[in-house]
Design a protein around this motif. Sequence first.
Motif, PDB file in Angstrom:
ATOM      1  N   THR A 185     -10.669  14.141  15.102  1.00 46.74           N
ATOM      2  CA  THR A 185     -12.026  14.284  15.121  1.00 46.74           C
ATOM      3  C   THR A 185     -12.364  12.974  14.853  1.00 46.74           C
ATOM      4  O   THR A 185     -12.815  12.614  14.291  1.00 46.74           O
ATOM      5  CB  THR A 185     -11.586  15.672  14.002  1.00 46.74           C
ATOM      6  OG1 THR A 185     -11.095  16.304  13.796  1.00 46.74           O
ATOM      7  CG2 THR A 185     -13.075  16.134  14.142  1.00 46.74           C
ATOM      8  N   GLN A 188     -22.418  18.971  16.918  1.00 43.57           N
ATOM      9  CA  GLN A 188     -22.120  18.693  15.802  1.00 43.57           C
ATOM     10  C   GLN A 188     -21.631  17.118  16.133  1.00 43.57           C
ATOM     11  O   GLN A 188     -21.374  15.856  15.282  1.00 43.57           O
ATOM     12  CB  GLN A 188     -21.853  19.431  14.685  1.00 43.57           C
ATOM     13  CG  GLN A 188     -22.976  20.426  14.692  1.00 43.57           C
ATOM     14  CD  GLN A 188     -24.558  20.038  14.134  1.00 43.57           C
ATOM     15  OE1 GLN A 188     -24.175  19.235  13.052  1.00 43.57           O
ATOM     16  NE2 GLN A 188     -25.374  19.970  14.586  1.00 43.57           N
ATOM     17  N   SER A 189     -20.161  17.506  16.241  1.00 37.64           N
ATOM     18  CA  SER A 189     -19.198  17.094  15.698  1.00 37.64           C
ATOM     19  C   SER A 189     -18.068  17.404  17.452  1.00 37.64           C
ATOM     20  O   SER A 189     -18.059  18.528  18.006  1.00 37.64           O
ATOM     21  CB  SER A 189     -18.092  16.485  14.847  1.00 37.64           C
ATOM     22  OG  SER A 189     -17.712  17.745  14.319  1.00 37.64           O
ATOM     23  N   THR A 208     -12.231  20.024  22.161  1.00 39.19           N
ATOM     24  CA  THR A 208     -13.210  21.094  21.273  1.00 39.19           C
ATOM     25  C   THR A 208     -14.692  20.452  20.340  1.00 39.19           C
ATOM     26  O   THR A 208     -14.691  19.704  20.008  1.00 39.19           O
ATOM     27  CB  THR A 208     -12.223  20.674  19.883  1.00 39.19           C
ATOM     28  OG1 THR A 208     -11.388  21.561  20.235  1.00 39.19           O
ATOM     29  CG2 THR A 208     -13.313  22.256  19.073  1.00 39.19           C
ATOM     30  N   THR A 266     -20.423  18.975   8.013  1.00 38.97           N
ATOM     31  CA  THR A 266     -21.483  19.145   9.020  1.00 38.97           C
ATOM     32  C   THR A 266     -22.211  20.396   9.387  1.00 38.97           C
ATOM     33  O   THR A 266     -21.562  21.476   8.488  1.00 38.97           O
ATOM     34  CB  THR A 266     -20.841  18.615  10.068  1.00 38.97           C
ATOM     35  OG1 THR A 266     -19.794  19.372  11.050  1.00 38.97           O
ATOM     36  CG2 THR A 266     -19.807  17.195  10.236  1.00 38.97           C
ATOM     37  N   GLY A 314     -21.672  22.241  11.345  1.00 42.59           N
ATOM     38  CA  GLY A 314     -20.629  23.269  12.829  1.00 42.59           C
ATOM     39  C   GLY A 314     -19.762  23.607  11.797  1.00 42.59           C
ATOM     40  O   GLY A 314     -18.623  24.581  13.072  1.00 42.59           O
ATOM     41  N   GLN A 355     -14.476  24.683  10.535  1.00 44.25           N
ATOM     42  CA  GLN A 355     -13.528  24.450  11.018  1.00 44.25           C
ATOM     43  C   GLN A 355     -13.863  22.232  11.518  1.00 44.25           C
ATOM     44  O   GLN A 355     -12.596  21.556  11.966  1.00 44.25           O
ATOM     45  CB  GLN A 355     -13.594  24.180  12.716  1.00 44.25           C
ATOM     46  CG  GLN A 355     -12.693  25.762  12.431  1.00 44.25           C
ATOM     47  CD  GLN A 355     -12.124  26.546  13.711  1.00 44.25           C
ATOM     48  OE1 GLN A 355     -12.905  27.508  14.577  1.00 44.25           O
ATOM     49  NE2 GLN A 355     -10.997  26.589  13.991  1.00 44.25           N
ATOM     50  N   SER A 356     -15.278  22.342  11.333  1.00 40.02           N
ATOM     51  CA  SER A 356     -15.546  21.095  11.938  1.00 40.02           C
ATOM     52  C   SER A 356     -15.626  20.213  10.687  1.00 40.02           C
ATOM     53  O   SER A 356     -16.000  18.985  11.208  1.00 40.02           O
ATOM     54  CB  SER A 356     -16.648  21.201  12.403  1.00 40.02           C
ATOM     55  OG  SER A 356     -17.742  21.437  11.980  1.00 40.02           O
ATOM     56  N   TYR A 388     -18.017  21.521  18.633  1.00 37.30           N
ATOM     57  CA  TYR A 388     -18.366  22.085  17.555  1.00 37.30           C
ATOM     58  C   TYR A 388     -19.813  21.518  17.928  1.00 37.30           C
ATOM     59  O   TYR A 388     -21.045  21.107  17.779  1.00 37.30           O
ATOM     60  CB  TYR A 388     -18.250  21.077  16.351  1.00 37.30           C
ATOM     61  CG  TYR A 388     -16.360  21.458  16.357  1.00 37.30           C
ATOM     62  CD1 TYR A 388     -16.149  22.285  15.755  1.00 37.30           C
ATOM     63  CD2 TYR A 388     -15.875  19.949  16.179  1.00 37.30           C
ATOM     64  CE1 TYR A 388     -14.282  22.612  15.438  1.00 37.30           C
ATOM     65  CE2 TYR A 388     -14.357  20.150  15.655  1.00 37.30           C
ATOM     66  CZ  TYR A 388     -14.226  21.311  15.783  1.00 37.30           C
ATOM     67  OH  TYR A 388     -11.939  21.399  15.286  1.00 37.30           O
ATOM     68  N   ASN A 418     -18.159  27.068  18.059  1.00 32.19           N
ATOM     69  CA  ASN A 418     -16.945  25.515  18.623  1.00 32.19           C
ATOM     70  C   ASN A 418     -16.986  26.490  20.377  1.00 32.19           C
ATOM     71  O   ASN A 418     -16.883  27.322  20.918  1.00 32.19           O
ATOM     72  CB  ASN A 418     -15.210  25.612  18.449  1.00 32.19           C
ATOM     73  CG  ASN A 418     -15.287  25.193  16.959  1.00 32.19           C
ATOM     74  OD1 ASN A 418     -16.323  25.215  16.403  1.00 32.19           O
ATOM     75  ND2 ASN A 418     -14.458  26.173  16.285  1.00 32.19           N
ATOM     76  N   ALA A 475     -13.481  17.559  18.688  1.00 34.56           N
ATOM     77  CA  ALA A 475     -12.814  16.501  18.549  1.00 34.56           C
ATOM     78  C   ALA A 475     -11.380  16.420  19.519  1.00 34.56           C
ATOM     79  O   ALA A 475     -12.250  17.239  20.452  1.00 34.56           O
ATOM     80  CB  ALA A 475     -11.859  17.879  17.147  1.00 34.56           C
ATOM     81  N   VAL A 509     -17.177  12.673  13.693  1.00 37.88           N
ATOM     82  CA  VAL A 509     -18.041  13.105  13.063  1.00 37.88           C
ATOM     83  C   VAL A 509     -19.180  11.648  12.834  1.00 37.88           C
ATOM     84  O   VAL A 509     -18.741  10.985  12.243  1.00 37.88           O
ATOM     85  CB  VAL A 509     -17.718  13.621  12.051  1.00 37.88           C
ATOM     86  CG1 VAL A 509     -18.881  14.370  11.239  1.00 37.88           C
ATOM     87  CG2 VAL A 509     -17.148  14.621  11.741  1.00 37.88           C
TER      88      VAL A 509
END
Lengths: 499, 173
Positions: free
Chosen positions: B108, A443-444, A462, B138, B140, B143-144, A464, A469, A446, B110
């Motif tokens: 981060t 998803q994303s 990290t 999202t 996720g 946290q994301s 996600y 995670n 970090a 996205v």
Amino acid sequence: MKRNDFDFSQPNKQSYAAIVFLAYHFFRILVRQLWPVLIAVLVGRENLKNMLFWIIAGISVLVFVFAVISYLRYYFYIDNDELVVVKGIFKRSRTNIPFQRIQTINIEQSILHQLLQVAKLEVDTAGSKGTEFSFSALSMAKAEALRQVVLEQKSKILPLPQTSGVEKISGSELALQTILHLSFSELIRIGATQNHLRSLLIILAFFMTLYNQVEDIGVDTDQVVDQINEEVVYFGKIAIIILGLMSVLASFTFSLIRTIIRYYDFTLFRTNDGFKIVSGLFTKKQISAKDHKIQYISWADNPLKRLLGLYDVYLKQASSSEVRDTKSISIPGCNSKNVERIKFYYVSPEEWKDLKNFKISGKYIYVRVLYFGILPAIILGSLMLFTDFKIYSLLTALWPLLVYLAFRVNHKKWNFAINHELIYIRNGIFGNYFKALRLYKIQSMALRQSIYQRKHQLATITIYTASGNINIPYVHLDLAKDICNFVLFKIESDKRKWM
Amino acid sequence: MEFLNEQIDVKGLPDITDIQAEKLAANYLKVIFITRGLTSFIFITGIVVAAILLKDISVTIRFSVAGLLIILFIWFFSLSSKVFNTRSYAIRQRDIIYTRGLLFKSTTIVPFNRIQHAEIVSGPIDRFYNLSSLKIFTAGGSQSDLSLPGLLSSDAARIKSFIISKTAQDEEE
């Protein structure tokens, strides 16, 4: 919309057997709400028997009336690609569930269901809370028909996501292939190698709540504890040893029974677009995990399991928007061949090729030892100086050493590999944990750096996913950036849908 | 589906650090000052009151602990401008990057094609300075989810509609 003998465009009711389940449902609610009151009323009464009779009679009538009314006022139908459920005794509610939102439909049968020849149907949707619900009792044929109709309609509206070129087959699951079936002796082996520490904690937690509840009613627990204390002092060390042995035995038995109840007659099938599991002693559960819904897979052993060459495999599914229960399907008792098969069903052997291996920095060990070894030891050691156990405070100096050894093993095991399709991670301290994640499911991303990491040009990555995670700690900053850039490129250019 | 496996030059990919990071709106510094100032003030008042009222504990322990805590909150307040300076964001063609953190620095990223929805939030102090936060969700988990604070309200709306147009475009493909 007519199919078999069922017409779902008209309002349908559940099977009559639903009254039994509804009654049970109301009975539980009532008892849960009323039991402290009941005990308060009943304790110390003279004509106890008489009262008890009237109370039970009253509750039964109430529960039965509620169940019948709620049965009569509960119906569902299919309207324009939506499943509509209308229910409620006083407060009427109407829920519309568009077919596209329905993820899976699970059919479940407990012993009672089997006796009454009905099934529980669970509709699982992705996203917003409150749209997941279940029919407590439908006749088996009706449940199957409804499931069929919904899945067929759904596949018409929304062509199945193109996951690795699997042929689309309308609705029904053909070609079931058994991957794993657990016999009773295998079940016992699995039970014996469970994490008994966790069982012990569950038992302890159970007794703690029991203790609190007993105390709430007004039993003098202090007195009981005192009595136990006295006896322990009296019998001294023998009592402690017996208690220790008992708790070991209890956790072992508990693990074993839990395993047998959960995984009795466990069978794992491969369908043409996912996995399907049937298992359970009292409640026969049927769970399906579609490939496109699985976010990543992981498998793990522990020292006991390693002796027998067993692994637990987990299929991590996308959870609803609420993270509270990340849906993970566990497959116990796989040998390495089973693991291999599941691995290759999910990610083809072709896609496992050309993995490039990386290790994490050794600085990881020092920081972990500082946080989990030295700091707790200092705090505990200095606290002990204030108590009668001054000598023992020296013993806490051993703790950092143990932590150091544990994390040295952990660092040695920490490994990750990446190619065009996936990230593969291995770590663990006593056991081994493996994870395999397709890049486009991410998803994303970090990158995190503490002050210490910044000083040493390190970073924690990290990842996600829709199923939790994943961290890759203490990677060299340049490598971390390259991985980040690469993964982002993959996410952004891959046209496959993550779900 | 056709299986492609072309070689990719990793060093040639767009770099997440090779960007022109945008600072947050200048007024956002004032918002940080006010919120941190208020929190510190409330806590320090509470600590002082507690230090005076808790007579059971010996004077030296009481006042030294209180003193330490007060210094901690003053430090917390004095970091405001540094905190502001660490926060920055960047919007690329296909994703949004947000960097923050003083002790723990985090970046981060996205991608637009993973965004579920976006939301503009504006608290009372934000509104006074005509600022908004942009929240990006999202699948996720919490946290994301990305919360981009201290944007001019007009910018926040613009970024939001840009992101939504990107995600919509992505769904069509």
